[in-house]
Enzyme design. Structure first.
Site, PDB file in Angstrom:
ATOM      1  N   HIS A 193       0.849  -1.197   0.000  1.00  0.00           N
ATOM      2  CA  HIS A 193       0.000   0.000   0.000  1.00  0.00           C
ATOM      3  C   HIS A 193       0.875   1.233   0.000  1.00  0.00           C
ATOM      4  CE1 HIS A 193      -2.931   3.002   1.334  1.00  0.00           C
ATOM      5  NE2 HIS A 193      -3.875   2.138   1.045  1.00  0.00           N
ATOM      6  N   LEU A 228     -10.460  -3.398   4.874  1.00  0.00           N
ATOM      7  CA  LEU A 228      -9.640  -2.881   3.789  1.00  0.00           C
ATOM      8  C   LEU A 228      -8.423  -2.106   4.294  1.00  0.00           C
ATOM      9  CD1 LEU A 228      -9.269  -2.484   0.744  1.00  0.00           C
ATOM     10  CD2 LEU A 228     -10.696  -0.424   0.924  1.00  0.00           C
ATOM     11  N   ASP A 229      -7.242  -2.564   3.883  1.00  0.00           N
ATOM     12  CA  ASP A 229      -5.973  -1.894   4.181  1.00  0.00           C
ATOM     13  C   ASP A 229      -5.732  -1.688   5.671  1.00  0.00           C
ATOM     14  OD1 ASP A 229      -5.323  -1.721   1.484  1.00  0.00           O
ATOM     15  OD2 ASP A 229      -6.321   0.195   1.247  1.00  0.00           O
ATOM     16  N   GLU A 230      -6.256  -2.581   6.490  1.00  0.00           N
ATOM     17  CA  GLU A 230      -6.043  -2.466   7.937  1.00  0.00           C
ATOM     18  C   GLU A 230      -5.466  -3.745   8.543  1.00  0.00           C
ATOM     19  OE1 GLU A 230      -9.390  -0.921  10.039  1.00  0.00           O
ATOM     20  OE2 GLU A 230      -9.708   0.730   8.640  1.00  0.00           O
TER      21      GLU A 230
END
Length: 285
Positions: A193, A228-230
């Protein structure tokens, strides 16, 4: 590297005698410890350990070690794995249209700098087939729409199974994996990311960064979860920038950071150096 070399990883409630118990067992079975790292997390009360060793007695094989370790693991309530170092991690890389991370991983594999084997590349676009072909790696074009997402992910799971894949790497794959797929591949998917999560989500992140006048840009490699993205963070890279950088310059620097952070995360996973600690990771570098 031979079939006599192993890595033991474990986590358990922290208590006295864990290191001694593991070391005594390995000594009893004539194993030579080459590397040992451990960490006790005072906040979670858990203990983490990675031991790399060689079984010097030809009569001691993987099954023997597993049988010997099982009672110790039960006694200390361990979650553990034993890995043979000569068995390389098999990787499937997913990508969309940005090829910098894919190219970096393929180059590292060819150069002997990646401790894993890239078995196939999957993309929702055909653009990077030439790149996979140039490295002699199978390429699969799996286009996806909201209507075909379930079917596409079913095909992806078939490829994971047919290639005997250990790890899926999202090398700038610009699609969100479904919650069902995240659960089926839990702990086996790494994403890269832009930036330090959760900053600058969505499209054109470096243009967003430029508009905000950032002084640092970075990249974060993390395990994928349904949030999401965590997911648990594995590695982060950062570089200082200033007002003179254009969006294009920020993008170029950012892509370098993404490639480096992702390659480190893949290598550490392949070397069994990452242990999950709830929403965090313990990385024995």
């Amino acid at each position: 590297m031979s079939d006599r070399e192993f890595v033991l990883t474990l986590s358990c409630p922290d208590s006295r005698g864990i290191v001694a118990a593991v070391a005594s067992l390995l000594t009893a079975y004539k194993c030579n410890i080459e590397e040992s790292q451990q960490f006790g997390d005072h906040y979670t009360g858990r203990f983490f350990m990675r031991v790399q060793f060689v079984a010097e007695d030809p009569a001691v094989d993987e099954d023997t070690l597993r049988g010997a370790l099982a009672p110790v693991a039960t006694e200390h309530r361990m979650e553990w794995n034993l890995w043979r170092r000569d068995v390389r991690t098999r990787v499937l890389v997913m990508v969309s249209k940005y090829g910098h991370c894919l190219n970096d991983l393929l180059y590292r594999q060819r150069s002997g700098l990646l401790n894993a084997d890239i078995t196939a590349v999957v993309s929702n676009h055909p653009d990077l087939e030439f790149l996979a072909d140039s490295y002699g790696v199978d390429f699969h074009h799996l286009p996806v729409t909201p209507e075909t997402k379930k079917e596409q992910e079913s095909r992806l799971l078939e490829l994971v199974q047919s290639y005997n894949v250990d790890l899926v790497v999202l090398a700038r794959y610009m699609q969100v994996l479904s919650e069902d797929l995240c659960q089926k591949l839990a702990g086996r998917v790494i994403n890269i990311h832009h930036s330090f999560l959760p900053s600058f989500k969505g499209a054109r992140p470096y243009h967003q960064a430029h508009a905000r006048g950032v002084k640092l840009i970075g990249a974060t490699a993390h395990y994928v979860t349904a949030d999401l993205d965590e997911g648990p963070i594995i590695e982060q890279e950062v570089v200082r920038v200033d007002h003179t950088f254009s969006p294009e310059q920020l993008t170029a620097v950012g892509r370098d950071l993404e490639s480096v952070a992702l390659a480190r995360a893949v290598n550490w996973h392949a070397e069994h150096r990452i242990l999950l600690n709830g929403s965090k990771t313990v990385v024995f570098r």
